[in-house]
Enzyme design. Structure first.
Site, short mmCIF file in Angstrom:
data_model
loop_
_atom_site.label_atom_id
_atom_site.label_comp_id
_atom_site.label_asym_id
_atom_site.label_seq_id
_atom_site.Cartn_x
_atom_site.Cartn_y
_atom_site.Cartn_z
N GLY A 94 -5.61 -6.85 -1.46
CA GLY A 94 -5.42 -8.28 -1.75
C GLY A 94 -6.24 -8.79 -2.91
O GLY A 94 -6.14 -9.97 -3.28
N LYS A 95 -7.03 -7.91 -3.55
CA LYS A 95 -7.95 -8.41 -4.58
C LYS A 95 -7.27 -8.83 -5.88
O LYS A 95 -7.89 -9.50 -6.71
CB LYS A 95 -9.04 -7.38 -4.87
CG LYS A 95 -8.56 -6.07 -5.48
CD LYS A 95 -9.73 -5.11 -5.62
CE LYS A 95 -9.33 -3.76 -6.18
NZ LYS A 95 -10.49 -2.84 -6.25
N LEU B 7 -3.23 -3.34 -2.18
CA LEU B 7 -3.15 -3.56 -0.74
C LEU B 7 -4.45 -4.10 -0.15
O LEU B 7 -4.50 -4.43 1.04
CB LEU B 7 -2.73 -2.27 -0.04
CG LEU B 7 -1.26 -1.90 -0.28
CD1 LEU B 7 -0.98 -0.47 0.18
CD2 LEU B 7 -0.33 -2.88 0.42
N PHE C 245 -3.52 1.36 -5.89
CA PHE C 245 -4.41 0.91 -6.98
C PHE C 245 -5.16 -0.36 -6.62
O PHE C 245 -5.52 -1.15 -7.49
CB PHE C 245 -3.61 0.70 -8.27
CG PHE C 245 -3.41 1.93 -9.09
CD1 PHE C 245 -3.50 1.91 -10.47
CD2 PHE C 245 -3.11 3.15 -8.48
CE1 PHE C 245 -3.31 3.05 -11.22
CE2 PHE C 245 -2.92 4.28 -9.22
CZ PHE C 245 -3.02 4.24 -10.59
N GLY C 246 -5.38 -0.58 -5.35
CA GLY C 246 -6.14 -1.74 -4.89
C GLY C 246 -5.30 -2.94 -4.55
O GLY C 246 -5.81 -3.93 -4.00
N SER D 223 -3.32 7.46 -3.81
CA SER D 223 -3.08 6.03 -4.01
C SER D 223 -2.70 5.31 -2.72
O SER D 223 -1.77 4.51 -2.69
CB SER D 223 -1.97 5.83 -5.06
OG SER D 223 -2.04 4.55 -5.64
N TYR E 129 -8.98 14.81 -15.14
CA TYR E 129 -9.80 13.66 -14.76
C TYR E 129 -11.06 13.54 -15.61
O TYR E 129 -11.58 14.55 -16.09
CB TYR E 129 -10.22 13.79 -13.29
CG TYR E 129 -9.10 13.65 -12.31
CD1 TYR E 129 -7.83 13.20 -12.68
CD2 TYR E 129 -9.30 13.96 -10.96
CE1 TYR E 129 -6.82 13.08 -11.75
CE2 TYR E 129 -8.28 13.85 -10.02
CZ TYR E 129 -7.04 13.42 -10.43
OH TYR E 129 -6.03 13.31 -9.50
N LEU F 146 -4.06 2.88 -1.31
CA LEU F 146 -4.24 1.42 -1.43
C LEU F 146 -3.47 0.85 -2.61
O LEU F 146 -3.67 -0.30 -2.99
CB LEU F 146 -5.73 1.09 -1.57
CG LEU F 146 -6.60 1.47 -0.37
CD1 LEU F 146 -8.06 1.11 -0.63
CD2 LEU F 146 -6.10 0.79 0.90
#
Length: 351
Positions: free
Chosen positions: A247-248, A245, A242-243, A238, A53, A240
């Protein structure tokens, strides 16, 4: 905050884990320290990192995340025992020839690489021990990061799992690692680690860190029963997707500063035809239930009987607080049934 035991270990971890893979790229050192402080204040006692990372992985930034965590640990020497600290050793990859400074050589899971990796992590993290040390991904040929099928034609001579366990056993014996875990592993791999540990009196894995979310429930196809019966609970990463979920990213949106706006190629595992309609269906379902989509998605992961902790990543304190607030969300049987109905219509579109 609730706390769950990792397998047959003495570790009890908060049901939310602070993920750190943005530290050193999207987040500065000061940001990282602020997130650690806020997470601990709110009852989180589990921090997960890796020598690789931040991500996306780059030669110039890899290991920086551990260094940022380590500078906090060094500045707060009396607080190390307040939390469970987990890191990971990188598996074999042709994409990482710079890993551990060996230009042109492949990182792999032989004795030399594992020992050098853990020593590097301990030094950067400014600690004498890791509570949990995980194999980031298998050293052998397996489907990786969004691939759906095993391809025997890609097989290679891998470092035997038995030998990997022997090295990890030595690290446990030396007090540098308390417990060991897996990540991005398959059902066969988990059972092989369990079998060999029992046969040779070697350390038993106490957790598995795999992707799991409403768009990718592949863990339920075999690994769920293994997690339960063999006491190898899931550390969800993960949650979400990678986002997606939240909705963005619907309708092609690319919010400023969002990970997939900055690194669109990094989200290829979610760049699949069924992801958008499935994401929209889950977002709509959350709104119908009077919930924000992200807390619903996080609560779904926490709800599973095979989950020990759900790893959240944030790029701001506001986002971190919002994710932690999801602990107040519970899903009733009616909503869970509706989630399963959407799943039947859009089964694992991110796989």
């Amino acid at each position: 905050m609730r706390y769950n035991r990792l397998g047959n270990s003495e570790l009890k971890v908060s049901e939310i884990c602070l993920g750190t893979m943005t530290f050193g790229d999207q987040n500065s050192e000061a940001d990282a320290h602020a997130q650690i402080e806020r997470a601990l204040e709110r009852g989180v006692n589990f921090i997960d990192t890796a020598e690789l990372y931040p991500v996306p992985p780059k030669a110039e930034t890899h290991t920086r995340t551990e260094s940022y965590i380590g500078s906090w640990v060094g500045a707060n020497p009396g607080r190390r025992d307040e939390f469970v600290l987990a890191s990971k050793v990188t598996g074999r990859s042709r994409m990482l020839p710079w890993m551990r400074g060996d230009a042109g050589e492949l990182p792999q899971l032989d004795r030399s690489n594992i020992e050098r990796a853990v020593e590097g992590s301990l030094k950067r993290l400014q600690t004498d021990y890791l509570d949990l040390y995980q194999i980031h991904w298998p050293d052998r040929n397996v489907p990786k990061f969004g691939e759906a099928r095993f391809d025997p034609d890609r097989d290679w001579d891998a470092n035997p799992i038995h030998e990997q366990l022997e090295v990890l056993a030595d690290l446990v014996e030396a007090g540098k690692v308390r417990y060991i875990g897996l990540s991005n592993e398959t059902p066969w791999g988990v059972m092989e680690f369990v079998r060999l540990a029992a046969e040779h009196d070697l350390p038993r894995v106490v957790s598995i860190q795999n992707a799991y979310n409403l768009l990718n429930r592949a863990f339920e196809d075999g690994l769920d029963e293994i997690a339960y019966r063999e006491e190898v609970p899931l550390l969800v990463y993960s949650p979400l997707a990678f986002g997606h979920l939240t909705g963005k990213y619907l309708d092609g949106a690319a919010p400023d500063g969002a990970r997939l706006s900055l690194y669109p190629e990094f989200g290829n595992r979610y760049a699949k035809p069924g992801v958008e309609p499935a994401s929209r269906a889950y977002v709509n379902l959350a709104h119908e239930a009077g919930l924000d989509p992200a807390p619903m998605a996080l609560a779904f992961c926490r709800h599973q009987p095979f989950t020990a902790s759900t790893i959240i990543g944030a790029t701001s304190l506001e986002q971190l607080d919002s994710n932690l607030d999801s602990l107040e969300v519970t899903l009733d049987d009616d909503l869970l049934a509706k989630i399963d109905e959407v799943h039947r219509r859009f089964t694992n579109p991110a796989l």
